[in-house]
Motif scaffolding. Structure first.
Motif, PDB file in Angstrom:
ATOM      1  N   ARG A 122      44.832  28.467  41.127  1.00 44.34           N
ATOM      2  CA  ARG A 122      44.919  27.772  42.083  1.00 44.34           C
ATOM      3  C   ARG A 122      44.151  27.987  43.592  1.00 44.34           C
ATOM      4  N   TYR A 123      44.432  29.454  43.014  1.00 43.47           N
ATOM      5  CA  TYR A 123      43.953  30.107  44.852  1.00 43.47           C
ATOM      6  C   TYR A 123      43.033  31.257  43.474  1.00 43.47           C
ATOM      7  N   LYS A 124      42.857  31.926  44.701  1.00 40.92           N
ATOM      8  CA  LYS A 124      41.802  33.238  44.220  1.00 40.92           C
ATOM      9  C   LYS A 124      41.017  33.931  45.301  1.00 40.92           C
ATOM     10  N   ILE A 125      41.475  35.232  45.569  1.00 45.12           N
ATOM     11  CA  ILE A 125      41.272  35.982  46.533  1.00 45.12           C
ATOM     12  C   ILE A 125      40.651  37.643  45.949  1.00 45.12           C
ATOM     13  N   ILE A 126      39.571  37.608  46.364  1.00 45.71           N
ATOM     14  CA  ILE A 126      38.306  38.291  45.720  1.00 45.71           C
ATOM     15  C   ILE A 126      37.767  39.276  46.741  1.00 45.71           C
ATOM     16  N   GLU A 127      37.260  40.884  46.836  1.00 44.54           N
ATOM     17  CA  GLU A 127      36.161  41.431  47.528  1.00 44.54           C
ATOM     18  C   GLU A 127      34.858  40.868  47.069  1.00 44.54           C
ATOM     19  N   LYS A 128      33.754  40.827  48.124  1.00 42.34           N
ATOM     20  CA  LYS A 128      32.551  40.577  48.012  1.00 42.34           C
ATOM     21  C   LYS A 128      32.004  41.841  46.640  1.00 42.34           C
ATOM     22  N   ARG A 129      31.308  41.049  46.153  1.00 41.61           N
ATOM     23  CA  ARG A 129      30.681  42.083  45.365  1.00 41.61           C
ATOM     24  C   ARG A 129      31.264  42.073  43.773  1.00 41.61           C
TER      25      ARG A 129
END
Lengths: 118, 106
Positions: free
Chosen positions: A9-16
């Motif tokens: 439902r939600y996802k938080i990641i760092e660029k790359r």
């Protein structure tokens, strides 16, 4: 009938980094769509499948996005590597297959995956 | 690119009033659909109007289509607080407009 299921439902990641989304359409729906919806805008079609074949992927950024629909049912959308501008809600939708005489059946949408890129 | 543009971008009305939103598009179409999206949810299909139709009704919804002006309107009569949502037009099934954010005040 059960609706279109999406996860996560939600996802938080760092660029790359890379990320994958999963979609399970309504049973019997041959057509599956992936959309990107940026905050405050309408959904933009990324890719359309008819069974397990691609109908339209003209707006899919193929250098970083990929999608597959093995066996013509579930589908996954992947981003690798992610950029800041990929922050959006990714919506999956499905519809009944249609003959040329009755195009554009109503689409049934999942609630989407909200992706945040840090 | 987005085919349709809804107008107004935002609309605030009192419960019981009618709400009208418009959609303009650029190229000829086979059909036009209207969808509703509640905050944090997916889109829900409301109504489809084909290019050879001029008006269609569904409950409290009335949709018109003017292909000569390349425009459509969605009228919601006797609005309710539960109608608060964003409304999108979609041409030929999958080209969505920019949306109208409707707020119905109780």
């Amino acid at each position: 009938e059960a609706g279109v299921a999406q996860s996560p439902r939600y996802k938080i990641i760092e660029k790359r980094q890379s990320v994958a989304f999963w979609c399970n359409p309504i049973s019997g729906h041959a057509t599956l769509y992936w959309y990107q919806q940026i905050l405050g805008q309408g959904p933009k079609l990324l890719i359309q499948f008819q069974n397990n074949g691609v109908v339209d992927d003209s707006q899919l950024p193929k250098d970083r996005f990929s999608a597959e629909r093995l066996k013509g049912v579930d589908s996954t959308l992947k981003i690798q590597p992610a950029k800041l501008e990929d922050s959006a809600v990714y919506l999956c939708a499905s519809s009944l297959s249609f003959p040329p005489s009755r195009p554009n059946q109503p689409q049934h949408f999942g609630d989407g995956t909200r992706l945040s890129i840090l | 690119s987005q085919q349709g543009e809804e107008d107004p971008q935002a609309l605030s009305i009192q419960e019981g009033e009618n709400a009208t939103m418009n959609c303009s598009y650029k190229t000829s179409i086979n059909n036009l659909q209207w969808y509703r999206q509640n905050s944090g949810r997916g889109l829900v299909h409301l109504i489809l109007i084909r290019s050879n139709e001029r008006e269609k009704h569904s409950g409290r919804l009335r949709v018109t289509l003017d292909t000569s002006k390349k425009s459509s309107s969605l009228l919601i009569t006797a609005s309710r607080a539960a109608d608060t949502a964003s409304y999108f037009c979609a041409t030929d099934g999958y080209i969505f407009g920019t949306g109208t954010r409707l707020k119905v005040l109780a």
